[in-house]
Write a protein that holds these residues in place. Sequence first.
Motif, mmCIF file in Angstrom:
data_model
loop_
_atom_site.group_PDB
_atom_site.id
_atom_site.type_symbol
_atom_site.label_atom_id
_atom_site.label_comp_id
_atom_site.label_asym_id
_atom_site.label_seq_id
_atom_site.Cartn_x
_atom_site.Cartn_y
_atom_site.Cartn_z
ATOM 1 N N ASP A 143 -13.949 5.783 3.779
ATOM 2 C CA ASP A 143 -14.285 7.210 3.786
ATOM 3 C C ASP A 143 -13.365 7.884 4.798
ATOM 4 O OD1 ASP A 143 -15.334 9.722 3.743
ATOM 5 O OD2 ASP A 143 -17.365 9.143 4.340
ATOM 6 N N VAL A 144 -12.205 8.306 4.339
ATOM 7 C CA VAL A 144 -11.156 8.820 5.220
ATOM 8 C C VAL A 144 -11.536 10.156 5.847
ATOM 9 C CG1 VAL A 144 -8.793 9.725 5.223
ATOM 10 C CG2 VAL A 144 -9.295 7.549 4.103
ATOM 11 N N ASP A 145 -12.139 11.053 5.061
ATOM 12 C CA ASP A 145 -12.417 12.407 5.547
ATOM 13 C C ASP A 145 -13.851 12.607 6.001
ATOM 14 O OD1 ASP A 145 -13.449 12.147 3.024
ATOM 15 O OD2 ASP A 145 -12.638 14.028 2.244
ATOM 16 N N GLY A 146 -14.656 11.547 6.008
ATOM 17 C CA GLY A 146 -16.005 11.633 6.548
ATOM 18 C C GLY A 146 -16.945 12.507 5.759
ATOM 19 N N ASP A 147 -16.790 12.531 4.442
ATOM 20 C CA ASP A 147 -17.687 13.348 3.630
ATOM 21 C C ASP A 147 -18.737 12.523 2.907
ATOM 22 O OD1 ASP A 147 -16.185 12.090 1.684
ATOM 23 O OD2 ASP A 147 -15.644 13.928 0.602
ATOM 24 N N GLY A 148 -18.776 11.223 3.198
ATOM 25 C CA GLY A 148 -19.768 10.365 2.583
ATOM 26 C C GLY A 148 -19.353 9.760 1.265
ATOM 27 N N ARG A 149 -18.108 10.033 0.817
ATOM 28 C CA ARG A 149 -17.615 9.470 -0.434
ATOM 29 C C ARG A 149 -16.425 8.563 -0.155
ATOM 30 N NH1 ARG A 149 -17.751 15.174 -1.500
ATOM 31 N NH2 ARG A 149 -19.690 15.767 -2.553
ATOM 32 N N LEU A 150 -16.319 7.475 -0.896
ATOM 33 C CA LEU A 150 -15.194 6.571 -0.712
ATOM 34 C C LEU A 150 -13.905 7.179 -1.238
ATOM 35 C CD1 LEU A 150 -16.461 2.966 -1.606
ATOM 36 C CD2 LEU A 150 -15.857 3.892 0.632
ATOM 37 N N ASP A 151 -12.834 6.976 -0.477
ATOM 38 C CA ASP A 151 -11.494 7.377 -0.865
ATOM 39 C C ASP A 151 -10.662 6.116 -1.080
ATOM 40 O OD1 ASP A 151 -12.240 10.131 -0.201
ATOM 41 O OD2 ASP A 151 -12.101 9.443 1.877
ATOM 42 N N LEU A 152 -9.590 6.230 -1.871
ATOM 43 C CA LEU A 152 -8.761 5.083 -2.211
ATOM 44 C C LEU A 152 -7.313 5.372 -1.860
ATOM 45 C CD1 LEU A 152 -8.570 2.282 -3.639
ATOM 46 C CD2 LEU A 152 -8.100 3.542 -5.761
ATOM 47 N N TYR A 153 -6.719 4.487 -1.040
ATOM 48 C CA TYR A 153 -5.298 4.599 -0.711
ATOM 49 C C TYR A 153 -4.537 3.505 -1.447
ATOM 50 C CZ TYR A 153 -1.002 5.241 1.942
ATOM 51 O OH TYR A 153 0.299 5.485 2.310
ATOM 52 N N ALA A 154 -3.483 3.912 -2.172
ATOM 53 C CA ALA A 154 -2.660 2.996 -2.952
ATOM 54 C C ALA A 154 -1.248 3.004 -2.375
ATOM 55 C CB ALA A 154 -2.635 3.423 -4.426
ATOM 56 N N GLY A 155 -0.857 1.896 -1.756
ATOM 57 C CA GLY A 155 0.461 1.798 -1.140
ATOM 58 C C GLY A 155 1.514 1.415 -2.149
ATOM 59 N N SER A 156 2.607 2.163 -2.204
ATOM 60 C CA SER A 156 3.653 1.928 -3.192
ATOM 61 C C SER A 156 4.685 0.927 -2.695
ATOM 62 C CB SER A 156 4.353 3.241 -3.538
ATOM 63 O OG SER A 156 5.421 3.012 -4.446
ATOM 64 N N ALA A 157 5.099 0.034 -3.599
ATOM 65 C CA ALA A 157 6.185 -0.894 -3.315
ATOM 66 C C ALA A 157 7.438 -0.526 -4.084
ATOM 67 C CB ALA A 157 5.766 -2.320 -3.665
ATOM 68 N N ALA A 158 7.436 0.632 -4.728
ATOM 69 C CA ALA A 158 8.597 1.117 -5.478
ATOM 70 C C ALA A 158 9.281 2.219 -4.670
ATOM 71 C CB ALA A 158 8.163 1.652 -6.839
ATOM 72 N N ALA A 159 10.577 2.048 -4.395
ATOM 73 C CA ALA A 159 11.282 2.979 -3.520
ATOM 74 C C ALA A 159 11.285 4.405 -4.049
ATOM 75 C CB ALA A 159 12.717 2.492 -3.315
ATOM 76 N N ASP A 160 11.207 4.563 -5.372
ATOM 77 C CA ASP A 160 11.294 5.896 -5.961
ATOM 78 C C ASP A 160 9.929 6.529 -6.203
ATOM 79 O OD1 ASP A 160 10.581 4.093 -7.923
ATOM 80 O OD2 ASP A 160 11.719 5.089 -9.500
ATOM 81 N N LYS A 161 8.857 5.904 -5.727
ATOM 82 C CA LYS A 161 7.527 6.464 -5.935
ATOM 83 C C LYS A 161 6.765 6.466 -4.617
ATOM 84 C CE LYS A 161 7.007 5.398 -10.824
ATOM 85 N NZ LYS A 161 7.006 6.821 -11.204
ATOM 86 N N PRO A 162 5.997 7.513 -4.370
ATOM 87 C CA PRO A 162 5.245 7.588 -3.103
ATOM 88 C C PRO A 162 3.985 6.741 -3.136
ATOM 89 C CG PRO A 162 4.722 9.482 -4.457
ATOM 90 C CD PRO A 162 5.773 8.703 -5.215
ATOM 91 N N SER A 163 3.500 6.396 -1.947
ATOM 92 C CA SER A 163 2.123 5.922 -1.836
ATOM 93 C C SER A 163 1.207 7.109 -2.116
ATOM 94 C CB SER A 163 1.864 5.363 -0.438
ATOM 95 O OG SER A 163 2.688 4.244 -0.178
ATOM 96 N N ARG A 164 -0.065 6.832 -2.445
ATOM 97 C CA ARG A 164 -0.933 7.928 -2.854
ATOM 98 C C ARG A 164 -2.328 7.754 -2.274
ATOM 99 N NH1 ARG A 164 0.191 9.041 -9.210
ATOM 100 N NH2 ARG A 164 -0.804 11.018 -8.642
ATOM 101 N N LEU A 165 -2.867 8.880 -1.807
ATOM 102 C CA LEU A 165 -4.218 8.927 -1.272
ATOM 103 C C LEU A 165 -5.095 9.724 -2.227
ATOM 104 C CD1 LEU A 165 -6.315 8.446 0.978
ATOM 105 C CD2 LEU A 165 -5.497 10.568 2.041
ATOM 106 N N PHE A 166 -6.108 9.073 -2.769
ATOM 107 C CA PHE A 166 -7.025 9.711 -3.712
ATOM 108 C C PHE A 166 -8.374 9.901 -3.019
ATOM 109 C CE2 PHE A 166 -3.977 7.226 -6.154
ATOM 110 C CZ PHE A 166 -3.479 8.192 -7.012
ATOM 111 N N MET A 167 -8.744 11.156 -2.851
ATOM 112 C CA MET A 167 -9.996 11.489 -2.172
ATOM 113 C C MET A 167 -11.125 11.588 -3.186
ATOM 114 S SD MET A 167 -8.593 11.733 0.798
ATOM 115 C CE MET A 167 -9.888 12.354 1.849
ATOM 116 N N GLY A 168 -12.246 10.909 -2.875
ATOM 117 C CA GLY A 168 -13.405 10.996 -3.743
ATOM 118 C C GLY A 168 -14.072 12.346 -3.635
#
Length: 495
Positions: free
Chosen positions: A100-125
């Motif tokens: 729960d990254v932002d402390g709103d009581g919902r789970l968030d998901l962080y996806a780390g990228s291993a591809a140089a041309d694509k960003p990692s992504r943070l998905f907030m619930g």
Amino acid sequence: MARATALPFLAALLVGATPAPQQQPLAFTSLQEAEFAVPGSLSNAWGDYDGDGDSDLAVSIKGIGVRLYRNEGGRLVNAGAALGLPASDGGEYRGLSWADVDGDGRLDLYAGSAAADKPSRLFMGTGTGFVDRTADWGLALPGRSSRQNSLVDWDNDGRPDLFATDRFGRNRLFRNSGSRFEQVAAQDPISSAQSTVGACWLDFDRDGDLDLFLANQIGKQDQLWRNDGGGQFVNVAPALGIHSPGRKPTEGGVGCAVADVNNDGLLDIFVPNYGRNALWLAAPGGRFVAAAASWGVDEDNHAVGAAVGDYDHDGNVDISLMSYRGDPPNQVPDNRLFQGLGNRFANVLPASGPLDRGDHGTAFVDIDGDGDLDLSITKGYNTTGGHFLFRNDLPAARARQSVKILVLDASGHVTQAGAEVRVLRRGRLIGMGQVPAGGGYGTQHALPVHVATPGVARVDVEVTFMSANGRKLQRVTGVDVRKLAGGVLTVRRAV
């Protein structure tokens, strides 16, 4: 519904060992085979994103994206695309972490990228789905080759921070300000390039903050960064003798797993390696003892990911280990299921058997709520991969001999990664576990801590929280295991 295929194997296959009297032949059943047979499956992270009390699965798939399966009574339903996750963006996400990254009581998901041309992504619930908030929180991290992403509160301010490993570049340490992640210690040694794949946090020196173990590749030594507060970290692995010097360029640590394998109340570190595996048993005073050889796990089996848990409910921690042999593109799974025997491990997984199918991710998780640990594994190489799921078919009465403890902060949020849980009967330790803080293959779960309670009806539970003022102990006494019946005991932080 896809047919379930029975996959029995016997715990009694141990070579030179006699099973404990209460052990019975165990069996796992493969679930939803056709749906899960997706090549390129890498990280498998479990968390209850929808708050319905059971664990859901996020899995990264090379060249495809991220799948999210909603758990509906033990059956998983592919729901990620409808909820806003990238089911087909061509990414290669090597690292999935729930918190729960932002402390709103919902789970968030962080996806780390291993591809140089694509960003990692943070998905907030959001409660109804997920929204990409990567840019707002400063976590795109372009050009990175992600592995482990640790969402842990290393500065004890109540918010999950981030340590982002990099297989080929510099590691990065971030502090969560409440609305954005800000990099700290950018020029310090903890942020140097170490070919890091595995990262596990634990309070090895018992001072109330989380320290960081790094499993490093390409011949580099492993590290243990002691957290001295204020963003200051010191590598003490050489002084403690757990740095694994003398590696060849083809050798190195690939993951790590933290558990109390010898039931002494201290957290130990297991390191799957390219090269011989390592097991470091914790000793009083913040020391470690090399134990891989004496405990029977020092095989050179090109190991990748490891998970720990008591799948047979005998009171001893077991290890699921993913490994493979052969060269690309013809890698073949060569896995282990190390059963804990109290003072050593023995592999009970037959070579090329029906469970010997993974090569990357592994996790123990109770998917059906019956009290025992099921097994989730992934296979990323060649054309026969998948993210396979095996139901643990312990007898119902034995399956219920456990407690699952969900540890939350004072607001009821999932922010307490690294907290320690001990289960006792009349002051005697039955078992312990740690709120997930890294493990498997680039994963961080948001799961209850599972402790088996064989033959015990009533227990006390102790949770040790990290704090700026040291370790804080909280107790729940007189927990009736029979009334839980495989359910979850929630402990909310009060200190």
